[in-house]
Design an enzyme around this catalytic site. Sequence first.
Site, PDB file in Angstrom:
ATOM      1  N   ASP A  25       0.858  -1.189   0.000  1.00 51.45           N
ATOM      2  CA  ASP A  25       0.000   0.000   0.000  1.00 51.45           C
ATOM      3  C   ASP A  25       0.892   1.236   0.000  1.00 51.45           C
ATOM      4  OD1 ASP A  25      -2.192   1.891   0.439  1.00 51.45           O
ATOM      5  OD2 ASP A  25      -3.337   0.174   1.156  1.00 51.45           O
ATOM      6  N   GLY A  39       4.353   1.579  -2.059  1.00 55.92           N
ATOM      7  CA  GLY A  39       4.450   1.866  -3.483  1.00 55.92           C
ATOM      8  C   GLY A  39       3.153   2.402  -4.041  1.00 55.92           C
ATOM      9  N   ASP A  40       3.085   2.464  -5.358  1.00 52.88           N
ATOM     10  CA  ASP A  40       1.948   3.015  -6.091  1.00 52.88           C
ATOM     11  C   ASP A  40       1.356   1.904  -6.947  1.00 52.88           C
ATOM     12  OD1 ASP A  40       0.165   4.353  -7.696  1.00 52.88           O
ATOM     13  OD2 ASP A  40       1.627   5.724  -8.582  1.00 52.88           O
ATOM     14  N   HIS A  62     -13.904  -0.395  -6.484  1.00 53.85           N
ATOM     15  CA  HIS A  62     -15.084   0.480  -6.411  1.00 53.85           C
ATOM     16  C   HIS A  62     -14.703   1.944  -6.197  1.00 53.85           C
ATOM     17  CE1 HIS A  62     -15.926   0.660  -1.767  1.00 53.85           C
ATOM     18  NE2 HIS A  62     -14.637   0.732  -2.020  1.00 53.85           N
TER      19      HIS A  62
END
Length: 345
Positions: free
Chosen positions: A211, A235-236, A255
Amino acid sequence: MTATPAPESATGNSHVPSSPLHDLMYGHLHACALRAVVVHEIPDHLAEGPLTAEQLAARSGTQAGPLHRVLRLLAVRGLFRQHSDGAFSLTGSGQALRADVPGSQRAAVLLFSDEIFRSSAAGIEATLRTGQPGFDAAYGLPFFAFLGTAPDKSRLFDAAMSSLTSGVNEKIVASYPFPDSGTVVDVAGGRGGLLREVLTRHRGLEGVLFDRPETVTGHLLDTPELTGRWSARGGDLFAAVPEGGDLYLLKNILHDFSDEDCARILGTLRRAVTPGTRLLVIDAVLPEDGAPHPAIALDIVMLMTLRGRERTAADFEGLLRRCGFRLDRILPTPSLTSIIEAAAV
């Protein structure tokens, strides 16, 4: 001679039932009242049993008169109980407002009644014209970009997500036949509540929590029974995710995003895995026929804060197929969410 009964309206015992229209019209009052009692820790003061408004006011530094009226309103909604002697106590549902109970919803109440959500909801009127989230109009940044600039709100968001899922993770993990061995990668897994439950129940598995760096630093994985079986990486998820996993988890993430951004996320995942690797998308699945579902309200939260949406099974199948995954089955759980099992092709 028979006495003439007083008109019902004069007895004080008759009333006009609340209508759905009025419940909706006054809905913001209930949310603001709920926030107020949580901020002043009224549920925590009631942990040992009933107290009058005067006693609660003395303990919480509030005014007895207004407090009595607010508690009376919330008693009508089933969170407090008003006794014949004037005291108030918590109901079973109200117990979740305490800070010190398992599955506490205190952080969730504080988040979803916060100004950032109130302002976003007020923007729905404009959203119907522009299609843009009310949050962006109010704060000038997308939701998650804003959290990166507001550490207090970011911590509240993480705490609320943990509280909302504290009882749900057990239900999710019990609803899926996890393998006996291998590596589970929880992508955008927050503080690791779901991964912790997976590893606790399945001792042959190892795990990776992935995350934002500022989120994983507050992870929940450092427990004796998990020693040596996990790692946490920041991280991304739009750029790259950890490779080498046997099973990937993506819980309550898709979502949050538009179809285009979901395709970017799933594309990043597909580049990190080999054919046959399993992916569990854990999200609400809306009925195709528009039947009532609790996630329909959550869909409006997505509308007003993000560019995401809740989706149907057909929606998920199309997204997954577009990004190199095959939807194999959907498993319901005893919670808001379902488990959408897919495999890389």
